[in-house]
Design a protein around this motif. Sequence first.
Motif, PDB file in Angstrom:
ATOM      1  N   ASP A   1       0.828  -1.206   0.000  1.00  0.00           N
ATOM      2  CA  ASP A   1       0.000   0.000   0.000  1.00  0.00           C
ATOM      3  C   ASP A   1       0.863   1.258   0.000  1.00  0.00           C
ATOM      4  OD1 ASP A   1      -2.547   1.430   0.226  1.00  0.00           O
ATOM      5  OD2 ASP A   1      -1.895   1.908   2.257  1.00  0.00           O
ATOM      6  N   HIS A   2       1.885   1.284   0.855  1.00  0.00           N
ATOM      7  CA  HIS A   2       2.770   2.452   0.895  1.00  0.00           C
ATOM      8  C   HIS A   2       3.582   2.559  -0.399  1.00  0.00           C
ATOM      9  CE1 HIS A   2       1.931   2.732   5.245  1.00  0.00           C
ATOM     10  NE2 HIS A   2       2.256   3.993   5.073  1.00  0.00           N
ATOM     11  N   TYR A   3       3.973   1.413  -0.953  1.00  0.00           N
ATOM     12  CA  TYR A   3       4.679   1.441  -2.233  1.00  0.00           C
ATOM     13  C   TYR A   3       3.832   2.150  -3.290  1.00  0.00           C
ATOM     14  CZ  TYR A   3       5.536  -0.004  -6.955  1.00  0.00           C
ATOM     15  OH  TYR A   3       5.685   0.028  -8.308  1.00  0.00           O
ATOM     16  N   ASN A   4       2.550   1.779  -3.381  1.00  0.00           N
ATOM     17  CA  ASN A   4       1.663   2.394  -4.374  1.00  0.00           C
ATOM     18  C   ASN A   4       1.566   3.904  -4.186  1.00  0.00           C
ATOM     19  OD1 ASN A   4       0.832   0.343  -6.099  1.00  0.00           O
ATOM     20  ND2 ASN A   4      -0.746  -0.371  -4.707  1.00  0.00           N
ATOM     21  N   LYS A   5       1.444   4.331  -2.936  1.00  0.00           N
ATOM     22  CA  LYS A   5       1.319   5.764  -2.656  1.00  0.00           C
ATOM     23  C   LYS A   5       2.594   6.514  -3.029  1.00  0.00           C
ATOM     24  CE  LYS A   5      -2.084   5.254   1.054  1.00  0.00           C
ATOM     25  NZ  LYS A   5      -2.342   5.369   2.514  1.00  0.00           N
ATOM     26  N   VAL A   6       3.733   5.896  -2.770  1.00  0.00           N
ATOM     27  CA  VAL A   6       5.020   6.514  -3.104  1.00  0.00           C
ATOM     28  C   VAL A   6       5.170   6.658  -4.616  1.00  0.00           C
ATOM     29  CG1 VAL A   6       7.512   6.068  -3.146  1.00  0.00           C
ATOM     30  CG2 VAL A   6       6.234   5.855  -1.004  1.00  0.00           C
ATOM     31  N   ILE A   7       4.798   5.615  -5.353  1.00  0.00           N
ATOM     32  CA  ILE A   7       4.891   5.648  -6.815  1.00  0.00           C
ATOM     33  C   ILE A   7       3.952   6.704  -7.387  1.00  0.00           C
ATOM     34  CG2 ILE A   7       4.447   4.347  -8.938  1.00  0.00           C
ATOM     35  CD1 ILE A   7       7.027   3.640  -7.432  1.00  0.00           C
TER      36      ILE A   7
END
Length: 212
Positions: free
Chosen positions: A90-96
Motif C-alpha cells: 500500500d505504501h509502495y503504491n502511494k510513493v509511486i
Amino acid sequence: MKDIRVFLVDDHKLLLNSMKVMLEKDERIKVVGEGYNGKDFLKALDSKVFDIALMDIDMPEMNGIEAAKKAIAKRKDIKIITVSMFDDFDHYNKVIEAGAMGFVVKNAESHELIKAIYNVYEGEKYFSPQLLENAIEYMSQRNDKSKIKYLLSKREDQVLKMICQGMSSAEIAEELEISPRTVEKHRDSLLKKTKSKNSVTLAVFAAQHNLL
C-alpha cells in the motif's frame, strides 16, 4: 566526477545525523541540507541546490508522500527517494503515485542506500529487494497463480529474473555481457508485453503468472 548533492528529510535528528555520517563516507555524496518534515523540504526547494532528496514518509506537519507530490508539481526534475520503515504494498503504491524514483526500507544496509542514490542520480529507479518480495507475496496471496505462458525471448526471461532480484540495468548488462542500452530495450519490451508500469509491478506480474 561531479558530487552528488543530497538533501535529507526525517523528523528524527539522531537518525539524520547517523545517515549524514554514513553517506559522506562515500567520496561523491555530499549532504547539503536537512529538514525535519515535508514543509521544511518544500521551503528548501527555493534556497537549496541538490540532486536527490532522501525523505521519510511518516513525519509531523506534512508527511513525505504529500511533500513529494507538491515538490514534483513545483519542480518536475526533482529526484526523490523515500526511506521508510513501511515496506508494504500500500505504501509502495502511494510513493509511486507521488512520483518518487526510489524506495529504500530503513533496515537496509548502508551499501543499498548508496546504491539507490547512484541509480536514481543516473536516471534509474530503485526499490529495495525486500519491498519487491513483500509486493510479490501480497499479490500472490490475493490471486491464484496462473500458468499462462507469455511470449518472452530467452534473453527477456533472463533480464526479467534479474530485475526481480533488484539488479540495476548496469549490473544486468555486466552479468549478461551486453550493453546497458540493450538491457533497457529488453526492459521496455517486458513492460509493454506485461502492461506493467515499473520494476515492482513487473515483479508482481511475474510472480502472479509463474514467470520466475
